[in-house]
Motif scaffolding. Structure first.
Motif, PDB file in Angstrom:
ATOM      1  N   THR A  64     -14.033 -11.822  -3.804  1.00  0.00           N
ATOM      2  CA  THR A  64     -14.263 -12.803  -4.858  1.00  0.00           C
ATOM      3  C   THR A  64     -14.909 -12.143  -6.071  1.00  0.00           C
ATOM      4  N   MET A  65     -15.894 -11.289  -5.836  1.00  0.00           N
ATOM      5  CA  MET A  65     -16.625 -10.633  -6.921  1.00  0.00           C
ATOM      6  C   MET A  65     -15.743  -9.672  -7.723  1.00  0.00           C
ATOM      7  N   THR A  66     -14.872  -8.923  -7.031  1.00  0.00           N
ATOM      8  CA  THR A  66     -14.108  -7.856  -7.693  1.00  0.00           C
ATOM      9  C   THR A  66     -12.648  -8.197  -7.959  1.00  0.00           C
ATOM     10  N   GLY A  67     -12.104  -9.162  -7.218  1.00  0.00           N
ATOM     11  CA  GLY A  67     -10.680  -9.454  -7.331  1.00  0.00           C
ATOM     12  C   GLY A  67      -9.803  -8.482  -6.554  1.00  0.00           C
ATOM     13  N   LEU A  68     -10.413  -7.570  -5.802  1.00  0.00           N
ATOM     14  CA  LEU A  68      -9.640  -6.591  -5.028  1.00  0.00           C
ATOM     15  C   LEU A  68      -9.225  -7.175  -3.681  1.00  0.00           C
ATOM     16  N   PRO A  69      -7.991  -6.926  -3.248  1.00  0.00           N
ATOM     17  CA  PRO A  69      -7.625  -7.293  -1.879  1.00  0.00           C
ATOM     18  C   PRO A  69      -8.219  -6.254  -0.929  1.00  0.00           C
ATOM     19  N   LEU A  70      -8.848  -6.708   0.130  1.00  0.00           N
ATOM     20  CA  LEU A  70      -9.482  -5.826   1.109  1.00  0.00           C
ATOM     21  C   LEU A  70      -9.052  -6.249   2.505  1.00  0.00           C
ATOM     22  N   ASN A  71      -8.750  -5.268   3.374  1.00  0.00           N
ATOM     23  CA  ASN A  71      -8.362  -5.640   4.734  1.00  0.00           C
ATOM     24  C   ASN A  71      -9.050  -4.799   5.805  1.00  0.00           C
ATOM     25  N   SER A  72     -10.032  -3.973   5.405  1.00  0.00           N
ATOM     26  CA  SER A  72     -10.675  -3.107   6.380  1.00  0.00           C
ATOM     27  C   SER A  72     -11.992  -2.567   5.834  1.00  0.00           C
ATOM     28  N   VAL A  73     -12.808  -2.058   6.768  1.00  0.00           N
ATOM     29  CA  VAL A  73     -14.082  -1.447   6.385  1.00  0.00           C
ATOM     30  C   VAL A  73     -14.397  -0.329   7.377  1.00  0.00           C
ATOM     31  N   LEU A  74     -14.804   0.804   6.837  1.00  0.00           N
ATOM     32  CA  LEU A  74     -15.344   1.887   7.650  1.00  0.00           C
ATOM     33  C   LEU A  74     -16.859   1.779   7.549  1.00  0.00           C
ATOM     34  N   ALA A  75     -17.495   1.509   8.672  1.00  0.00           N
ATOM     35  CA  ALA A  75     -18.956   1.421   8.728  1.00  0.00           C
ATOM     36  C   ALA A  75     -19.488   2.759   9.217  1.00  0.00           C
ATOM     37  N   ASN A  76     -20.430   3.323   8.478  1.00  0.00           N
ATOM     38  CA  ASN A  76     -21.072   4.581   8.857  1.00  0.00           C
ATOM     39  C   ASN A  76     -22.558   4.349   9.031  1.00  0.00           C
ATOM     40  N   LEU A  77     -23.109   4.885  10.095  1.00  0.00           N
ATOM     41  CA  LEU A  77     -24.552   4.832  10.333  1.00  0.00           C
ATOM     42  C   LEU A  77     -25.091   6.251  10.267  1.00  0.00           C
ATOM     43  N   TYR A  78     -25.888   6.504   9.252  1.00  0.00           N
ATOM     44  CA  TYR A  78     -26.583   7.778   9.095  1.00  0.00           C
ATOM     45  C   TYR A  78     -27.972   7.564   9.687  1.00  0.00           C
ATOM     46  N   ARG A  79     -28.201   8.115  10.871  1.00  0.00           N
ATOM     47  CA  ARG A  79     -29.423   7.825  11.636  1.00  0.00           C
ATOM     48  C   ARG A  79     -30.684   8.361  10.970  1.00  0.00           C
ATOM     49  N   ASN A  80     -30.548   9.414  10.225  1.00  0.00           N
ATOM     50  CA  ASN A  80     -31.651  10.026   9.473  1.00  0.00           C
ATOM     51  C   ASN A  80     -31.025  10.989   8.468  1.00  0.00           C
ATOM     52  N   GLY A  81     -31.836  11.795   7.815  1.00  0.00           N
ATOM     53  CA  GLY A  81     -31.334  12.697   6.792  1.00  0.00           C
ATOM     54  C   GLY A  81     -30.499  13.854   7.294  1.00  0.00           C
ATOM     55  N   GLN A  82     -30.479  14.072   8.600  1.00  0.00           N
ATOM     56  CA  GLN A  82     -29.635  15.136   9.156  1.00  0.00           C
ATOM     57  C   GLN A  82     -28.174  14.697   9.266  1.00  0.00           C
ATOM     58  N   ASP A  83     -27.935  13.403   9.407  1.00  0.00           N
ATOM     59  CA  ASP A  83     -26.556  12.904   9.421  1.00  0.00           C
ATOM     60  C   ASP A  83     -26.001  13.003   8.014  1.00  0.00           C
ATOM     61  N   LYS A  84     -24.729  13.346   7.900  1.00  0.00           N
ATOM     62  CA  LYS A  84     -24.155  13.638   6.586  1.00  0.00           C
ATOM     63  C   LYS A  84     -22.655  13.405   6.583  1.00  0.00           C
ATOM     64  N   MET A  85     -22.078  13.582   5.383  1.00  0.00           N
ATOM     65  CA  MET A  85     -20.625  13.536   5.181  1.00  0.00           C
ATOM     66  C   MET A  85     -20.289  14.685   4.249  1.00  0.00           C
TER      67      MET A  85
END
Length: 180
Positions: free
Chosen positions: A76-97
């Motif tokens: 609603t806010m952006t007008g973008l169609p969305l059908n999925s989400v990748l959820a990432n949990l970075y447990r602390n500062g050692q977790d990264k991408m």
């Protein structure tokens, strides 16, 4: 485009998602070798929104009530169609991408991704594709929304570097449209 304080009660939402998402430690394949990713993740979405990256295929889990509500509000806010989400949990500062662009074929030619941050503030690093050095960084604060617009994935790479001083967790939700 960065929107600060996009979520009204981000601490409550953080704890709801921390406890309701089915977190797992996935794998990536880099240079022909399979490695555990340095964070926890979960893939949610419409039944036909499968996603493949780094040699792995993610089959969507059914939307949780919280994730579905967020998706609907962001659409609603952006007008973008969305059908999925990748959820990432970075447990602390050692977790990264590491450095990457979300430029997989199923995201289309000019994907747009909405990245919602909850919890610990982390740096979002940017560099032009083909460059070996970081160009800039943006602090992603609790409750902020980063809108990666069309063209970003084709021209830029991004990363979430390790940060030894970060001792608290962060949840990142990247909403997107996967073409079936």
């Amino acid at each position: 485009m960065l929107y600060s304080a996009c979520v009204a009660d981000s601490p409550a939402l953080f704890h709801q998602l921390l406890n309701s998402i089915l977190w797992q430690q996935g794998y990536v394949t880099l240079y022909g070798k399979r490695h555990l990713i340095p964070r926890l993740q979960a893939w949610y979405g419409d039944p036909d929104a499968g996603y493949r990256y780094s040699g792995e295929t993610l089959t969507p889990l059914p939307w949780t009530a919280e994730l579905k509500q967020l998706k609907d509000e962001l659409q609603t806010m952006t007008g973008l169609p969305l059908n999925s989400v990748l959820a990432n949990l970075y447990r602390n500062g050692q977790d990264k991408m590491g450095w990457h662009a979300d430029d997989e074929t199923e995201l289309g030619e000019q994907p747009q991704i909405l990245s919602l941050s909850l919890g610990a503030c982390r740096d979002f690093a940017l560099r032009p594709k083909g460059a070996s050095r970081q160009h800039s960084q943006v602090a992603l604060t609790d409750g902020s929304l980063l809108w990666m617009k069309a063209g970003m994935q084709s021209r830029w790479q991004h990363a979430l570097p390790a940060r030894a001083r970060v001792t608290t967790p962060r949840i990142n939700l990247t909403f997107r449209l996967v073409n079936q």
